[in-house]
Design a protein around this motif. Structure first.
Motif, PDB file in Angstrom:
ATOM      1  N   LEU A 116       0.835  -1.200   0.000  1.00 58.60           N
ATOM      2  CA  LEU A 116       0.000   0.000   0.000  1.00 58.60           C
ATOM      3  C   LEU A 116       0.869   1.249   0.000  1.00 58.60           C
ATOM      4  CD1 LEU A 116      -2.743   1.429   0.117  1.00 58.60           C
ATOM      5  CD2 LEU A 116      -2.649   1.204   2.622  1.00 58.60           C
ATOM      6  N   VAL A 117       0.647   2.087  -1.019  1.00 54.98           N
ATOM      7  CA  VAL A 117       1.312   3.381  -1.128  1.00 54.98           C
ATOM      8  C   VAL A 117       0.258   4.454  -0.875  1.00 54.98           C
ATOM      9  CG1 VAL A 117       2.592   4.961  -2.610  1.00 54.98           C
ATOM     10  CG2 VAL A 117       2.913   2.472  -2.861  1.00 54.98           C
ATOM     11  N   VAL A 118       0.569   5.374   0.034  1.00 59.20           N
ATOM     12  CA  VAL A 118      -0.339   6.465   0.359  1.00 59.20           C
ATOM     13  C   VAL A 118       0.325   7.776  -0.050  1.00 59.20           C
ATOM     14  CG1 VAL A 118      -1.607   7.655   2.191  1.00 59.20           C
ATOM     15  CG2 VAL A 118      -1.284   5.166   2.311  1.00 59.20           C
ATOM     16  N   ALA A 119      -0.376   8.561  -0.862  1.00 62.45           N
ATOM     17  CA  ALA A 119       0.107   9.884  -1.263  1.00 62.45           C
ATOM     18  C   ALA A 119      -0.646  10.935  -0.464  1.00 62.45           C
ATOM     19  CB  ALA A 119      -0.093  10.094  -2.762  1.00 62.45           C
ATOM     20  N   VAL A 120       0.095  11.862   0.132  1.00 66.42           N
ATOM     21  CA  VAL A 120      -0.455  12.887   1.015  1.00 66.42           C
ATOM     22  C   VAL A 120      -0.263  14.260   0.367  1.00 66.42           C
ATOM     23  CG1 VAL A 120      -0.215  13.969   3.287  1.00 66.42           C
ATOM     24  CG2 VAL A 120       0.078  11.498   3.049  1.00 66.42           C
ATOM     25  N   ASN A 121      -1.334  15.049   0.356  1.00 65.94           N
ATOM     26  CA  ASN A 121      -1.230  16.411  -0.162  1.00 65.94           C
ATOM     27  C   ASN A 121      -0.254  17.217   0.691  1.00 65.94           C
ATOM     28  OD1 ASN A 121      -4.133  15.485  -0.896  1.00 65.94           O
ATOM     29  ND2 ASN A 121      -3.766  17.251  -2.216  1.00 65.94           N
ATOM     30  N   SER A 122       0.608  17.982   0.032  1.00 61.48           N
ATOM     31  CA  SER A 122       1.528  18.885   0.737  1.00 61.48           C
ATOM     32  C   SER A 122       0.730  19.975   1.451  1.00 61.48           C
ATOM     33  CB  SER A 122       2.489  19.526  -0.265  1.00 61.48           C
ATOM     34  OG  SER A 122       1.783  20.449  -1.082  1.00 61.48           O
ATOM     35  N   ASP A 123       1.417  20.737   2.265  1.00 61.86           N
ATOM     36  CA  ASP A 123       0.760  21.842   2.961  1.00 61.86           C
ATOM     37  C   ASP A 123       0.190  22.850   1.966  1.00 61.86           C
ATOM     38  OD1 ASP A 123       1.530  20.621   5.309  1.00 61.86           O
ATOM     39  OD2 ASP A 123       3.217  21.974   5.668  1.00 61.86           O
ATOM     40  N   GLU A 124       0.956  23.177   0.936  1.00 63.61           N
ATOM     41  CA  GLU A 124       0.501  24.145  -0.064  1.00 63.61           C
ATOM     42  C   GLU A 124      -0.721  23.619  -0.813  1.00 63.61           C
ATOM     43  OE1 GLU A 124       3.708  22.968   0.145  1.00 63.61           O
ATOM     44  OE2 GLU A 124       4.501  24.697   1.236  1.00 63.61           O
ATOM     45  N   SER A 125      -0.657  22.375  -1.213  1.00 61.97           N
ATOM     46  CA  SER A 125      -1.795  21.757  -1.916  1.00 61.97           C
ATOM     47  C   SER A 125      -3.023  21.726  -1.013  1.00 61.97           C
ATOM     48  CB  SER A 125      -1.416  20.345  -2.358  1.00 61.97           C
ATOM     49  OG  SER A 125      -2.504  19.671  -2.914  1.00 61.97           O
ATOM     50  N   THR A 126      -2.834  21.405   0.250  1.00 60.20           N
ATOM     51  CA  THR A 126      -3.939  21.363   1.204  1.00 60.20           C
ATOM     52  C   THR A 126      -4.584  22.737   1.345  1.00 60.20           C
ATOM     53  OG1 THR A 126      -2.947  19.525   2.415  1.00 60.20           O
ATOM     54  CG2 THR A 126      -4.582  20.853   3.596  1.00 60.20           C
ATOM     55  N   ARG A 127      -3.770  23.780   1.438  1.00 54.15           N
ATOM     56  CA  ARG A 127      -4.322  25.136   1.539  1.00 54.15           C
ATOM     57  C   ARG A 127      -5.156  25.486   0.308  1.00 54.15           C
ATOM     58  NH1 ARG A 127      -0.029  26.046   4.885  1.00 54.15           N
ATOM     59  NH2 ARG A 127       1.576  26.363   3.320  1.00 54.15           N
ATOM     60  N   ARG A 128      -4.672  25.112  -0.869  1.00 56.41           N
ATOM     61  CA  ARG A 128      -5.437  25.399  -2.084  1.00 56.41           C
ATOM     62  C   ARG A 128      -6.769  24.653  -2.093  1.00 56.41           C
ATOM     63  NH1 ARG A 128      -0.255  24.794  -4.321  1.00 56.41           N
ATOM     64  NH2 ARG A 128      -0.767  22.725  -5.162  1.00 56.41           N
ATOM     65  N   GLN A 134      -6.746  28.141   6.442  1.00 60.15           N
ATOM     66  CA  GLN A 134      -6.606  27.678   7.821  1.00 60.15           C
ATOM     67  C   GLN A 134      -6.074  26.240   7.915  1.00 60.15           C
ATOM     68  OE1 GLN A 134      -7.025  29.808  10.385  1.00 60.15           O
ATOM     69  NE2 GLN A 134      -7.363  31.304   8.762  1.00 60.15           N
ATOM     70  N   ARG A 135      -5.929  25.585   6.800  1.00 58.36           N
ATOM     71  CA  ARG A 135      -5.490  24.198   6.785  1.00 58.36           C
ATOM     72  C   ARG A 135      -4.126  24.108   6.113  1.00 58.36           C
ATOM     73  NH1 ARG A 135     -10.157  20.810   6.743  1.00 58.36           N
ATOM     74  NH2 ARG A 135      -8.734  19.055   6.901  1.00 58.36           N
ATOM     75  N   PRO A 136      -3.339  23.139   6.421  1.00 56.27           N
ATOM     76  CA  PRO A 136      -3.650  22.019   7.299  1.00 56.27           C
ATOM     77  C   PRO A 136      -3.432  22.367   8.777  1.00 56.27           C
ATOM     78  CG  PRO A 136      -1.438  21.770   6.456  1.00 56.27           C
ATOM     79  CD  PRO A 136      -2.013  23.001   5.801  1.00 56.27           C
ATOM     80  N   ILE A 137      -3.991  21.560   9.608  1.00 60.22           N
ATOM     81  CA  ILE A 137      -3.780  21.675  11.051  1.00 60.22           C
ATOM     82  C   ILE A 137      -2.431  21.046  11.395  1.00 60.22           C
ATOM     83  CG2 ILE A 137      -4.650  21.007  13.335  1.00 60.22           C
ATOM     84  CD1 ILE A 137      -6.459  23.009  11.803  1.00 60.22           C
ATOM     85  N   ILE A 138      -2.138  19.923  10.772  1.00 59.78           N
ATOM     86  CA  ILE A 138      -0.892  19.183  10.995  1.00 59.78           C
ATOM     87  C   ILE A 138      -0.089  19.240   9.697  1.00 59.78           C
ATOM     88  CG2 ILE A 138       0.085  16.911  11.525  1.00 59.78           C
ATOM     89  CD1 ILE A 138      -2.524  16.277  13.014  1.00 59.78           C
ATOM     90  N   SER A 139       1.207  19.506   9.791  1.00 59.45           N
ATOM     91  CA  SER A 139       2.039  19.633   8.593  1.00 59.45           C
ATOM     92  C   SER A 139       2.089  18.323   7.805  1.00 59.45           C
ATOM     93  CB  SER A 139       3.456  20.058   8.971  1.00 59.45           C
ATOM     94  OG  SER A 139       4.166  18.959   9.529  1.00 59.45           O
ATOM     95  N   ALA A 140       2.398  18.436   6.541  1.00 58.81           N
ATOM     96  CA  ALA A 140       2.478  17.257   5.669  1.00 58.81           C
ATOM     97  C   ALA A 140       3.517  16.264   6.189  1.00 58.81           C
ATOM     98  CB  ALA A 140       2.803  17.669   4.241  1.00 58.81           C
ATOM     99  N   ASN A 141       4.659  16.755   6.645  1.00 54.93           N
ATOM    100  CA  ASN A 141       5.683  15.840   7.159  1.00 54.93           C
ATOM    101  C   ASN A 141       5.190  15.076   8.374  1.00 54.93           C
ATOM    102  OD1 ASN A 141       7.669  16.325   5.231  1.00 54.93           O
ATOM    103  ND2 ASN A 141       8.451  18.110   6.326  1.00 54.93           N
ATOM    104  N   GLU A 142       4.467  15.749   9.251  1.00 56.20           N
ATOM    105  CA  GLU A 142       3.930  15.070  10.432  1.00 56.20           C
ATOM    106  C   GLU A 142       2.808  14.104  10.052  1.00 56.20           C
ATOM    107  OE1 GLU A 142       5.317  15.214  13.548  1.00 56.20           O
ATOM    108  OE2 GLU A 142       6.847  16.327  12.450  1.00 56.20           O
ATOM    109  N   ARG A 143       1.929  14.519   9.128  1.00 58.83           N
ATOM    110  CA  ARG A 143       0.872  13.612   8.663  1.00 58.83           C
ATOM    111  C   ARG A 143       1.490  12.368   8.038  1.00 58.83           C
ATOM    112  NH1 ARG A 143      -1.861  16.748   4.543  1.00 58.83           N
ATOM    113  NH2 ARG A 143      -0.442  18.479   4.924  1.00 58.83           N
TER     114      ARG A 143
END
Length: 161
Positions: free
Chosen positions: A55-67, A72-81
């Motif tokens: 299983l490979v999980v791709a996580v939106n970066s902080d910038e992508s999440t804001r867009r 106000q998002r993300p609450i938790i940084s991409a590296n921490e997520r």
């Protein structure tokens, strides 16, 4: 105390998948923001992993999440997520992507299965054509109404006003 697992680059994961694929392993891919991971995420990731061997999980970066979710998002940084998700036993690799969709990640990793929540059933799943053209498939995971990071954040905000 041992370090938490980390996110990999797409190139690192592509290299790791080559021998696994040659051994006949089924590669499953899913993606999301995963801001404030919750039990619904865990159930979905377990269901996704059950569709294959890796299983490979791709996580939106902080910038992508804001867009996608607002300033106000993300609450938790991409590296921490990514570290949280990589700690789950059903997750083999986590990558972070900057685009609004994971199309380039899907094209680079060439998974056999894309797993998305059932709420995507009547929408175009990004990367589905790239997977199907190679004989892969898209699978829809059970979706639990009322359980989301956004609703959890709303409850926290309302409780502290």
């Amino acid at each position: 105390m041992p370090a938490l697992p980390r996110a990999y680059t797409v190139e690192e994961v592509a290299k790791e998948l080559e021998p696994l694929r040659s051994l006949g392993n089924t590669i499953v891919f899913t993606n999301g923001v995963f801001d404030l991971p919750h039990p619904g995420h865990v159930r979905s990731l377990r269901a996704a992993r059950a569709l294959g061997d890796v299983l490979v999980v791709a996580v939106n970066s902080d910038e992508s999440t804001r867009r996608l979710k607002g300033e106000q998002r993300p609450i938790i940084s991409a590296n921490e997520r990514a570290k949280i998700l990589a700690s789950f036993d059903m997750v083999d690799f986590v990558v972070i992507f900057d685009e609004d969709t994971p199309l380039s990640v899907v094209q680079a990793l060439q998974p056999d299965v894309i797993a998305k929540g059932a709420d995507y059933r009547n929408r175009e799943v990004v990367g589905s054509e790239a997977v199907r053209v190679r004989g892969g498939r898209v699978e829809f995971l059970p979706f639990e109404e009322g359980i989301s990071s956004s609703t959890i954040i709303e409850r926290i905000v309302q409780a502290h006003q």
